[in-house]
Scaffold this active site. Structure first.
Site, PDB file in Angstrom:
ATOM      1  N   ALA A 102       0.807  -1.228   0.000  1.00 32.53           N
ATOM      2  CA  ALA A 102       0.000   0.000   0.000  1.00 32.53           C
ATOM      3  C   ALA A 102       0.838   1.275   0.000  1.00 32.53           C
ATOM      4  O   ALA A 102       0.302   2.364   0.176  1.00 32.53           O
ATOM      5  CB  ALA A 102      -0.940  -0.009   1.205  1.00 32.53           C
TER       6      ALA A 102
ATOM      7  N   ARG B 162       2.433   2.594  -2.509  1.00 37.22           N
ATOM      8  CA  ARG B 162       2.345   3.342  -3.780  1.00 37.22           C
ATOM      9  C   ARG B 162       1.461   2.565  -4.763  1.00 37.22           C
ATOM     10  O   ARG B 162       0.970   1.474  -4.437  1.00 37.22           O
ATOM     11  CB  ARG B 162       3.741   3.553  -4.385  1.00 37.22           C
ATOM     12  CG  ARG B 162       4.489   2.264  -4.619  1.00 37.22           C
ATOM     13  CD  ARG B 162       5.869   2.514  -5.242  1.00 37.22           C
ATOM     14  NE  ARG B 162       6.493   1.244  -5.575  1.00 37.22           N
ATOM     15  CZ  ARG B 162       7.305   0.578  -4.769  1.00 37.22           C
ATOM     16  NH1 ARG B 162       7.601   1.078  -3.582  1.00 37.22           N
ATOM     17  NH2 ARG B 162       7.820  -0.579  -5.138  1.00 37.22           N
TER      18      ARG B 162
ATOM     19  N   ASP C 137       7.511  -7.996   5.171  1.00 38.94           N
ATOM     20  CA  ASP C 137       7.731  -8.710   3.908  1.00 38.94           C
ATOM     21  C   ASP C 137       6.658  -9.788   3.842  1.00 38.94           C
ATOM     22  O   ASP C 137       6.692 -10.760   4.605  1.00 38.94           O
ATOM     23  CB  ASP C 137       9.128  -9.336   3.902  1.00 38.94           C
ATOM     24  CG  ASP C 137       9.378 -10.144   2.630  1.00 38.94           C
ATOM     25  OD1 ASP C 137       8.407 -10.418   1.892  1.00 38.94           O
ATOM     26  OD2 ASP C 137      10.540 -10.511   2.392  1.00 38.94           O
TER      27      ASP C 137
ATOM     28  N   TYR D 130       6.423 -14.572 -13.182  1.00 36.87           N
ATOM     29  CA  TYR D 130       5.265 -13.716 -12.860  1.00 36.87           C
ATOM     30  C   TYR D 130       3.955 -14.383 -13.315  1.00 36.87           C
ATOM     31  O   TYR D 130       2.967 -14.406 -12.576  1.00 36.87           O
ATOM     32  CB  TYR D 130       5.467 -12.373 -13.557  1.00 36.87           C
ATOM     33  CG  TYR D 130       4.482 -11.301 -13.200  1.00 36.87           C
ATOM     34  CD1 TYR D 130       4.501 -10.679 -11.956  1.00 36.87           C
ATOM     35  CD2 TYR D 130       3.519 -10.872 -14.124  1.00 36.87           C
ATOM     36  CE1 TYR D 130       3.602  -9.664 -11.638  1.00 36.87           C
ATOM     37  CE2 TYR D 130       2.625  -9.861 -13.825  1.00 36.87           C
ATOM     38  CZ  TYR D 130       2.666  -9.259 -12.578  1.00 36.87           C
ATOM     39  OH  TYR D 130       1.781  -8.253 -12.263  1.00 36.87           O
TER      40      TYR D 130
ATOM     41  N   ALA E  51       3.167 -17.226 -10.978  1.00 33.15           N
ATOM     42  CA  ALA E  51       2.691 -16.732  -9.681  1.00 33.15           C
ATOM     43  C   ALA E  51       1.247 -16.230  -9.795  1.00 33.15           C
ATOM     44  O   ALA E  51       0.392 -16.562  -8.970  1.00 33.15           O
ATOM     45  CB  ALA E  51       3.595 -15.614  -9.173  1.00 33.15           C
TER      46      ALA E  51
HETATM   47  P1  NDP Z   1       4.300  -1.026  -7.503  1.00 34.75           P
HETATM   48  O1  NDP Z   1       5.647  -1.539  -7.834  1.00 34.75           O
HETATM   49  O2  NDP Z   1       3.932   0.369  -7.826  1.00 34.75           O
HETATM   50  O3  NDP Z   1       3.997  -1.268  -5.936  1.00 34.75           O
HETATM   51  C1  NDP Z   1       4.227  -2.518  -5.366  1.00 34.75           C
HETATM   52  C2  NDP Z   1       3.864  -2.461  -3.901  1.00 34.75           C
HETATM   53  O4  NDP Z   1       4.155  -3.742  -3.297  1.00 34.75           O
HETATM   54  C3  NDP Z   1       4.671  -1.437  -3.118  1.00 34.75           C
HETATM   55  O5  NDP Z   1       3.855  -0.873  -2.107  1.00 34.75           O
HETATM   56  C4  NDP Z   1       5.777  -2.279  -2.477  1.00 34.75           C
HETATM   57  O6  NDP Z   1       6.238  -1.625  -1.324  1.00 34.75           O
HETATM   58  C5  NDP Z   1       5.008  -3.553  -2.171  1.00 34.75           C
HETATM   59  N1  NDP Z   1       5.838  -4.743  -2.017  1.00 34.75           N
HETATM   60  C6  NDP Z   1       6.698  -5.286  -2.907  1.00 34.75           C
HETATM   61  N2  NDP Z   1       7.284  -6.390  -2.391  1.00 34.75           N
HETATM   62  C7  NDP Z   1       6.754  -6.552  -1.152  1.00 34.75           C
HETATM   63  C8  NDP Z   1       6.946  -7.499  -0.123  1.00 34.75           C
HETATM   64  N3  NDP Z   1       7.786  -8.536  -0.258  1.00 34.75           N
HETATM   65  N4  NDP Z   1       6.260  -7.345   1.028  1.00 34.75           N
HETATM   66  C9  NDP Z   1       5.397  -6.309   1.210  1.00 34.75           C
HETATM   67  N5  NDP Z   1       5.152  -5.392   0.261  1.00 34.75           N
HETATM   68  C10 NDP Z   1       5.837  -5.508  -0.905  1.00 34.75           C
HETATM   69  O7  NDP Z   1       3.293  -2.057  -8.197  1.00 34.75           O
HETATM   70  P2  NDP Z   1       1.807  -1.863  -8.799  1.00 34.75           P
HETATM   71  O8  NDP Z   1       1.019  -0.939  -7.950  1.00 34.75           O
HETATM   72  O9  NDP Z   1       1.922  -1.639 -10.230  1.00 34.75           O
HETATM   73  O10 NDP Z   1       1.266  -3.364  -8.616  1.00 34.75           O
HETATM   74  C11 NDP Z   1       0.419  -3.748  -7.544  1.00 34.75           C
HETATM   75  C12 NDP Z   1      -0.090  -5.146  -7.850  1.00 34.75           C
HETATM   76  O11 NDP Z   1      -0.781  -5.150  -9.105  1.00 34.75           O
HETATM   77  C13 NDP Z   1       1.019  -6.193  -7.976  1.00 34.75           C
HETATM   78  O12 NDP Z   1       0.571  -7.419  -7.433  1.00 34.75           O
HETATM   79  C14 NDP Z   1       1.196  -6.314  -9.480  1.00 34.75           C
HETATM   80  O13 NDP Z   1       1.719  -7.557  -9.841  1.00 34.75           O
HETATM   81  C15 NDP Z   1      -0.242  -6.148  -9.937  1.00 34.75           C
HETATM   82  N6  NDP Z   1      -0.368  -5.742 -11.323  1.00 34.75           N
HETATM   83  C16 NDP Z   1       0.169  -4.558 -11.774  1.00 34.75           C
HETATM   84  C17 NDP Z   1       0.024  -4.198 -13.100  1.00 34.75           C
HETATM   85  C18 NDP Z   1       0.588  -2.947 -13.653  1.00 34.75           C
HETATM   86  O14 NDP Z   1       0.512  -2.774 -14.887  1.00 34.75           O
HETATM   87  N7  NDP Z   1       1.114  -2.041 -12.870  1.00 34.75           N
HETATM   88  C19 NDP Z   1      -0.691  -5.076 -14.058  1.00 34.75           C
HETATM   89  C20 NDP Z   1      -1.212  -6.268 -13.472  1.00 34.75           C
HETATM   90  C21 NDP Z   1      -1.063  -6.574 -12.159  1.00 34.75           C
HETATM   91  P3  NDP Z   1       7.737  -1.797  -0.733  1.00 34.75           P
HETATM   92  O15 NDP Z   1       8.655  -1.721  -1.903  1.00 34.75           O
HETATM   93  O16 NDP Z   1       7.861  -0.706   0.276  1.00 34.75           O
HETATM   94  O17 NDP Z   1       7.716  -3.144  -0.081  1.00 34.75           O
END
Ligand code: NDP
Length: 243
Positions: free
Chosen positions: A11, A13, A59, A151, A154
């Protein structure tokens, strides 16, 4: 969503932040989870929407951390009505060159986390005979894309978990659905070159990348009582990409 209590992973970003903001805008208290925590975002949400908002660092691929943090989050919220499993990463590469670590990291963050976080709220939701779980899958679980074996595997797993969990929890008033976004304008897709983004946009019938808020609206619908007869479904928010 008034008086509801929601946990959103990833959450800090992008889509997760948009979901947390939309839930709060409709009156839900929210716990925001990411590896680095979401202190600034939680404070801004509490001020803007006059709800309680908590920040947790976790995590979500790590079983011990999820157990500990979710216990604390449920305690802080006073229960949990909604879980949005949104956290995800990509580590793209062709199979021939893909390292074990790249495969394992994506499976842990994008798939195992959904199992761990769901299990962590299940007792509370099943006991209350109420709950809404929304998982974020991807169009790439359904439509092939070279370089995303980890990906795609998953996210296809997330679809399987969604359907299986929906069957397990249906008798106790807990719904489980997934949203499958297409190409959404976030940090995840910002790494793509302008040329690649233009190529993707050209494939999308609606002619543009989606915005995080457009995914959030669907997530919040599935989390609301308006969707009480919807479970085990995968809903695309992809501009027609998978039509
Ligand atoms: P972002 O990269 O903008 O954000 C990812 C978020 O996940 C961040 O808040 C990050 O925070 C958090 N995160 C990553 N790894 C972990 C971890 N191990 N534990 C806890 N938090 C974690 O991604 P999007 O907003 O684009 O994507 C959000 C979801 O939507 C994902 O599941 C993505 O696969 C899915 N999605 C996105 C698409 C797109 O085009 N953008 C298309 C289809 C699906 P931090 O780094 O602080 O941990």
């Amino acid at each position: 969503m008034k008086n509801k209590r929601s946990i959103v992973t990833g959450a800090s970003r992008g889509i997760g932040l948009a979901v947390a903001r939309e839930l709060a805008a409709r009156g839900s208290d929210v716990a925001l989870v990411s590896r680095g925590g979401c202190d600034v975002q939680a404070k801004a949400i509490a001020e803007e929407f006059h709800v309680r908002a908590f920040s947790f660092a976790c995590d979500v691929g790590d079983s011990c951390q999820v157990q500990e943090v979710f216990t604390a989050a449920i305690k802080a919220l006073g229960g949990v009505d909604v879980l949005v499993n949104n956290a995800g990463v990509t580590r793209d590469g062709l199979v021939l060159r893909m390292k074990d670590e790249a495969f394992d990291e994506v499976i842990a963050t994008d798939l195992r986390s959904v199992f761990l976080c769901t299990r962590a709220v299940a007792k509370s939701m099943l006991g209350a005979r109420y709950g809404r779980i929304v998982n974020i899958a991807s169009v790439n679980a359904i439509r092939a894309q070279a370089g995303q074996a980890n990906y795609a595997a998953a996210k296809a797993g997330v679809i399987g978990l969604t359907k299986s969990n929906a069957m397990e929890f249906a008798g106790r008033g807990v719904t489980v659905n997934a949203v499958a976004p297409g190409f959404i304008d976030t940090d995840m897709t910002a790494v793509l070159s302008d040329e690649v983004r233009a190529k993707y946009a050209a494939q999308i019938p609606l002619g543009r990348l989606g915005q995080p808020e457009e995914v959030a609206k669907m997530v919040v619908f599935l989390a609301s009582d308006d969707a009480k007869y919807v479970t085990g479904q995968i809903i695309g928010v992809d501009g027609g990409l998978n039509a």
